[in-house]
Scaffold this motif. Sequence first.
Motif, PDB file in Angstrom:
ATOM      1  N   VAL A  98       0.839  -1.209   0.000  1.00 28.93           N
ATOM      2  CA  VAL A  98       0.000   0.000   0.000  1.00 28.93           C
ATOM      3  C   VAL A  98       0.869   1.252   0.000  1.00 28.93           C
ATOM      4  CG1 VAL A  98      -1.668   1.323   1.368  1.00 28.93           C
ATOM      5  CG2 VAL A  98      -2.008  -1.121   1.015  1.00 28.93           C
ATOM      6  N   GLY A  99       1.909   1.267   0.813  1.00 29.54           N
ATOM      7  CA  GLY A  99       2.809   2.424   0.833  1.00 29.54           C
ATOM      8  C   GLY A  99       3.446   2.677  -0.520  1.00 29.54           C
ATOM      9  N   ALA A 100       3.880   1.613  -1.181  1.00 28.12           N
ATOM     10  CA  ALA A 100       4.504   1.754  -2.504  1.00 28.12           C
ATOM     11  C   ALA A 100       3.488   2.215  -3.538  1.00 28.12           C
ATOM     12  CB  ALA A 100       5.134   0.428  -2.934  1.00 28.12           C
ATOM     13  N   VAL A 101       2.264   1.705  -3.469  1.00 27.56           N
ATOM     14  CA  VAL A 101       1.221   2.144  -4.406  1.00 27.56           C
ATOM     15  C   VAL A 101       0.938   3.631  -4.227  1.00 27.56           C
ATOM     16  CG1 VAL A 101      -1.241   1.941  -4.958  1.00 27.56           C
ATOM     17  CG2 VAL A 101       0.149  -0.115  -4.720  1.00 27.56           C
ATOM     18  N   ILE A 102       0.803   4.068  -2.986  1.00 32.58           N
ATOM     19  CA  ILE A 102       0.547   5.489  -2.720  1.00 32.58           C
ATOM     20  C   ILE A 102       1.702   6.340  -3.240  1.00 32.58           C
ATOM     21  CG2 ILE A 102       0.282   7.220  -0.886  1.00 32.58           C
ATOM     22  CD1 ILE A 102      -1.159   5.018   0.742  1.00 32.58           C
ATOM     23  N   GLN A 103       2.923   5.908  -2.974  1.00 31.64           N
ATOM     24  CA  GLN A 103       4.099   6.653  -3.434  1.00 31.64           C
ATOM     25  C   GLN A 103       4.140   6.738  -4.955  1.00 31.64           C
ATOM     26  OE1 GLN A 103       7.865   4.800  -2.622  1.00 31.64           O
ATOM     27  NE2 GLN A 103       9.035   6.594  -3.212  1.00 31.64           N
ATOM     28  N   VAL A 104       3.918   5.632  -5.641  1.00 35.10           N
ATOM     29  CA  VAL A 104       3.989   5.607  -7.097  1.00 35.10           C
ATOM     30  C   VAL A 104       2.882   6.469  -7.712  1.00 35.10           C
ATOM     31  CG1 VAL A 104       3.702   4.098  -9.107  1.00 35.10           C
ATOM     32  CG2 VAL A 104       5.227   3.427  -7.257  1.00 35.10           C
ATOM     33  N   ILE A 105       1.684   6.384  -7.167  1.00 34.88           N
ATOM     34  CA  ILE A 105       0.591   7.218  -7.673  1.00 34.88           C
ATOM     35  C   ILE A 105       0.934   8.693  -7.503  1.00 34.88           C
ATOM     36  CG2 ILE A 105      -1.800   7.941  -7.240  1.00 34.88           C
ATOM     37  CD1 ILE A 105      -2.414   4.958  -6.670  1.00 34.88           C
ATOM     38  N   GLY A 106       1.442   9.056  -6.328  1.00 32.82           N
ATOM     39  CA  GLY A 106       1.821  10.452  -6.084  1.00 32.82           C
ATOM     40  C   GLY A 106       2.911  10.927  -7.028  1.00 32.82           C
ATOM     41  N   LEU A 107       3.924  10.104  -7.232  1.00 33.22           N
ATOM     42  CA  LEU A 107       5.007  10.486  -8.135  1.00 33.22           C
ATOM     43  C   LEU A 107       4.518  10.589  -9.577  1.00 33.22           C
ATOM     44  CD1 LEU A 107       7.996   8.411  -6.683  1.00 33.22           C
ATOM     45  CD2 LEU A 107       7.690  10.899  -6.604  1.00 33.22           C
ATOM     46  N   ALA A 108       3.636   9.670  -9.975  1.00 33.20           N
ATOM     47  CA  ALA A 108       3.100   9.724 -11.342  1.00 33.20           C
ATOM     48  C   ALA A 108       2.291  11.005 -11.556  1.00 33.20           C
ATOM     49  CB  ALA A 108       2.233   8.494 -11.616  1.00 33.20           C
ATOM     50  N   VAL A 109       1.455  11.351 -10.592  1.00 34.97           N
ATOM     51  CA  VAL A 109       0.670  12.592 -10.703  1.00 34.97           C
ATOM     52  C   VAL A 109       1.602  13.795 -10.752  1.00 34.97           C
ATOM     53  CG1 VAL A 109      -0.943  14.100  -9.464  1.00 34.97           C
ATOM     54  CG2 VAL A 109      -1.420  11.657  -9.664  1.00 34.97           C
ATOM     55  N   ALA A 110       2.621  13.800  -9.894  1.00 34.19           N
ATOM     56  CA  ALA A 110       3.557  14.934  -9.866  1.00 34.19           C
ATOM     57  C   ALA A 110       4.321  15.050 -11.180  1.00 34.19           C
ATOM     58  CB  ALA A 110       4.529  14.782  -8.695  1.00 34.19           C
ATOM     59  N   LEU A 111       4.731  13.943 -11.743  1.00 32.09           N
ATOM     60  CA  LEU A 111       5.463  13.983 -13.011  1.00 32.09           C
ATOM     61  C   LEU A 111       4.573  14.455 -14.153  1.00 32.09           C
ATOM     62  CD1 LEU A 111       7.498  10.672 -12.698  1.00 32.09           C
ATOM     63  CD2 LEU A 111       8.416  12.997 -12.636  1.00 32.09           C
ATOM     64  N   VAL A 112       3.356  13.922 -14.217  1.00 28.64           N
ATOM     65  CA  VAL A 112       2.433  14.285 -15.290  1.00 28.64           C
ATOM     66  C   VAL A 112       1.999  15.745 -15.154  1.00 28.64           C
ATOM     67  CG1 VAL A 112       0.129  13.841 -16.233  1.00 28.64           C
ATOM     68  CG2 VAL A 112       1.667  11.937 -15.722  1.00 28.64           C
ATOM     69  N   ALA A 113       1.728  16.200 -13.946  1.00 22.77           N
ATOM     70  CA  ALA A 113       1.275  17.594 -13.745  1.00 22.77           C
ATOM     71  C   ALA A 113       2.433  18.582 -13.757  1.00 22.77           C
ATOM     72  CB  ALA A 113       0.525  17.695 -12.417  1.00 22.77           C
ATOM     73  N   GLY A 114       3.632  18.104 -13.424  1.00 26.65           N
ATOM     74  CA  GLY A 114       4.778  19.000 -13.327  1.00 26.65           C
ATOM     75  C   GLY A 114       5.188  19.620 -14.649  1.00 26.65           C
ATOM     76  N   VAL A 115       5.034  18.879 -15.722  1.00 33.67           N
ATOM     77  CA  VAL A 115       5.429  19.401 -17.041  1.00 33.67           C
ATOM     78  C   VAL A 115       4.533  20.568 -17.461  1.00 33.67           C
ATOM     79  CG1 VAL A 115       5.705  18.848 -19.473  1.00 33.67           C
ATOM     80  CG2 VAL A 115       6.528  17.253 -17.738  1.00 33.67           C
ATOM     81  N   PRO A 116       3.195  20.410 -17.475  1.00 34.64           N
ATOM     82  CA  PRO A 116       2.376  21.561 -17.854  1.00 34.64           C
ATOM     83  C   PRO A 116       2.432  22.696 -16.831  1.00 34.64           C
ATOM     84  CG  PRO A 116       0.970  19.697 -17.314  1.00 34.64           C
ATOM     85  CD  PRO A 116       2.391  19.205 -17.321  1.00 34.64           C
ATOM     86  N   ALA A 117       2.621  22.374 -15.559  1.00 38.15           N
ATOM     87  CA  ALA A 117       2.745  23.430 -14.564  1.00 38.15           C
ATOM     88  C   ALA A 117       3.982  24.279 -14.822  1.00 38.15           C
ATOM     89  CB  ALA A 117       2.798  22.824 -13.153  1.00 38.15           C
ATOM     90  N   THR A 118       5.061  23.617 -15.203  1.00 45.03           N
ATOM     91  CA  THR A 118       6.299  24.333 -15.514  1.00 45.03           C
ATOM     92  C   THR A 118       6.148  25.151 -16.784  1.00 45.03           C
ATOM     93  OG1 THR A 118       7.609  22.640 -14.392  1.00 45.03           O
ATOM     94  CG2 THR A 118       8.753  24.032 -15.982  1.00 45.03           C
ATOM     95  N   VAL A 119       5.575  24.549 -17.807  1.00 44.60           N
ATOM     96  CA  VAL A 119       5.395  25.264 -19.093  1.00 44.60           C
ATOM     97  C   VAL A 119       4.451  26.443 -18.905  1.00 44.60           C
ATOM     98  CG1 VAL A 119       4.457  25.029 -21.427  1.00 44.60           C
ATOM     99  CG2 VAL A 119       5.933  23.250 -20.487  1.00 44.60           C
ATOM    100  N   ARG A 120       3.374  26.227 -18.185  1.00 46.71           N
ATOM    101  CA  ARG A 120       2.383  27.288 -17.965  1.00 46.71           C
ATOM    102  C   ARG A 120       2.961  28.441 -17.146  1.00 46.71           C
ATOM    103  NH1 ARG A 120      -2.897  28.595 -19.404  1.00 46.71           N
ATOM    104  NH2 ARG A 120      -3.890  29.661 -17.696  1.00 46.71           N
ATOM    105  N   ALA A 121       3.827  28.135 -16.199  1.00 43.17           N
ATOM    106  CA  ALA A 121       4.408  29.172 -15.347  1.00 43.17           C
ATOM    107  C   ALA A 121       5.351  30.073 -16.130  1.00 43.17           C
ATOM    108  CB  ALA A 121       5.147  28.539 -14.178  1.00 43.17           C
ATOM    109  N   ARG A 122       5.887  29.556 -17.200  1.00 42.99           N
ATOM    110  CA  ARG A 122       6.843  30.285 -18.009  1.00 42.99           C
ATOM    111  C   ARG A 122       6.152  31.425 -18.688  1.00 42.99           C
ATOM    112  NH1 ARG A 122       9.481  28.321 -23.374  1.00 42.99           N
ATOM    113  NH2 ARG A 122       7.315  28.349 -23.902  1.00 42.99           N
TER     114      ARG A 122
END
Length: 122
Positions: A98-122
Motif C-alpha cells: 500500500v505504501g509503494a502504491v501510494i508513493q507511485v501514484i503520487g510520483l506519477a501525478v507529480a510527473l504528469v502535472a509537473g510538465v504543464p505546470a512548468t510550461v504554464r508558469a513560463r
Amino acid sequence: MTTTGNVRRTPARTALVAGLVTAAVGVIVLILVGVPGFPLIPPGPIILLVAAGLVAFLPWRWAPVLGLLAAVFLSVGAVLSGATAAMLATPSAPGPFVGAVIQVIGLAVALVAGVPATVRAR
C-alpha cells in the motif's frame, strides 16, 4: 486559474502539489510499517514536502520546476533501487504494498502535472 497572494494557482500546479504530498505520504507509510533501509531522518518525505511547500507558496514563476525536479529525483531513485518494484510485486505484504502504491501514484501525478505546470508558469 486563480491567484492567491502572488502565487498563480493553475490546475496543473495544484495537481503537482497534491502529487508531491501524496508521494510523501506513501514514503511515510513505508517507514511506519517498518520497511528496512530508511535512515534515521529519511530525506524522501522531507524533499517532497519542502518541494510541495515551495510550489504552493513561492510566488516565483519557476517554482513548479522545483517540484518537477523533486519528483524526477525520487522517481529515478525508486526505479534504480528496485525496492519499490519488489514491494509492488508483493501484495501479500499489505503495508509495504500500500505504501509503494501510494508513493507511485503520487510520483506519477507529480510527473504528469509537473510538465504543464512548468510550461504554464513560463
